[in-house]
Design an enzyme around this catalytic site. Sequence first.
Site, PDB file in Angstrom:
ATOM      1  N   SER A  22       0.915  -1.195  -0.009  1.00  0.00           N
ATOM      2  CA  SER A  22      -0.025  -0.005  -0.059  1.00  0.00           C
ATOM      3  C   SER A  22       0.915   1.259   0.034  1.00  0.00           C
ATOM      4  O   SER A  22       1.953   1.171   0.352  1.00  0.00           O
ATOM      5  CB  SER A  22      -0.791  -0.003   1.076  1.00  0.00           C
ATOM      6  OG  SER A  22      -1.655   1.251   1.553  1.00  0.00           O
ATOM      7  N   TYR A  25      -1.962  -0.806  10.282  1.00  0.00           N
ATOM      8  CA  TYR A  25      -2.069  -1.064   8.956  1.00  0.00           C
ATOM      9  C   TYR A  25      -0.566  -0.876   8.253  1.00  0.00           C
ATOM     10  O   TYR A  25      -0.134  -2.017   7.593  1.00  0.00           O
ATOM     11  CB  TYR A  25      -3.030  -0.179   8.202  1.00  0.00           C
ATOM     12  CG  TYR A  25      -3.218  -0.500   6.796  1.00  0.00           C
ATOM     13  CD1 TYR A  25      -4.165  -1.605   6.431  1.00  0.00           C
ATOM     14  CD2 TYR A  25      -2.897   0.359   5.760  1.00  0.00           C
ATOM     15  CE1 TYR A  25      -4.315  -1.936   5.051  1.00  0.00           C
ATOM     16  CE2 TYR A  25      -3.104   0.277   4.479  1.00  0.00           C
ATOM     17  CZ  TYR A  25      -3.955  -0.952   4.142  1.00  0.00           C
ATOM     18  OH  TYR A  25      -4.047  -1.277   2.795  1.00  0.00           O
TER      19      TYR A  25
END
Length: 287
Positions: A146, A159
């Site tokens: 990401s 995350y």
Amino acid sequence: MPITSLRERKCLITGAASGIGRAVAMAAARQGAALFLTDVNGPLLDEVAQQIRSTGGDVRMVRAFDISDATSVEDFARAVHEAHGSLDVVMNVAGIAIWGSIAALGEEHWRRCIDVNLMGPIHVLRCFVPPMIEAKRGGHVVNVSSAAGLFALPWHAAYSASKFGLRGVSDVLRFDLKRFRIGVTLVCPGAVDTGLVRTVQIVGIDTAAPDVVKMRTRFQKHAITPERVAVQILDGIRKNRYLVLTSPDVRIGYWFLRKFAWPYELVMRFMNDQLYAIAKRQRRSAP
Ligand SMILES: NC(=O)c1ccc[n+]([C@@H]2O[C@H](COP(=O)([O-])OP(=O)(O)OC[C@H]3O[C@@H](n4cnc5c(N)ncnc54)[C@H](O)[C@@H]3O)[C@@H](O)[C@H]2O)c1
């Protein structure tokens, strides 16, 4: 030797029921790949498999399970290898998003992020890559990290722990696997308009509040489609490209991060202030 064509190449795709995983499964099927699809969402996964088969795509195996469960991945790998031998391409796409401040994130949030986004891909890699090495046919690994695997986005600690982790795994395997002619592609998407935009859990924030809805709408407005990401991923495999940054903002941000520390810090500070301002407003207006 890079995988220049997916025709009849055996490809595993995790997270294939939705978003980027679904789009990449569809695109790989159109290029003639033999697909092995998994996701935790059984009914949606079956729909995708059926859709691909109905258009002449080659889906060899479909199985629903939780990628964070090591035994399920091992059982699936055994079944795949017994029936079809080793694979050519392994794509780790499945993932979840949980955000929150350090005060809001509980042990369960940290653990779930790491279990699904980092341990999931690790289970897949340790089960599927050694047989690829043994088969000596080369191949390719795709890991979807990401922008949060590159940048310090606000409230992304859990995350980012998982996505920076997956980037670390990819950085090492890129060199470890080269001698076996297995390429590695690390994908760092920015905003992509998928189910994740709706399922993201922001701990400690009312996600139905107008300013959060506004933030989400802004995110969706500059988000690209999962189909566009799928094209970039398959291109990355074909060209044996290590880093795939899916949108211009991520490419510019990454350039700034490497060349100039201060504009990067300014942007991160600004984004952080924005999120804390929302939290402050919500606290003030809470009964
Ligand atoms: N959408 C974005 O803006 C964005 C940005 C950066 C990175 N990503 C990453 O892209 C990947 C794909 O996400 P997406 O945007 O397509 O979202 P999505 O929610 O549409 O797809 C994710 C898929 O993973 C599956 N999944 C979730 N938990 C699982 C588990 N425990 N076991 C097996 N499958 C599981 C879901 O059922 C779903 O089908 C994720 O790794 C995500 O972190 C997405």
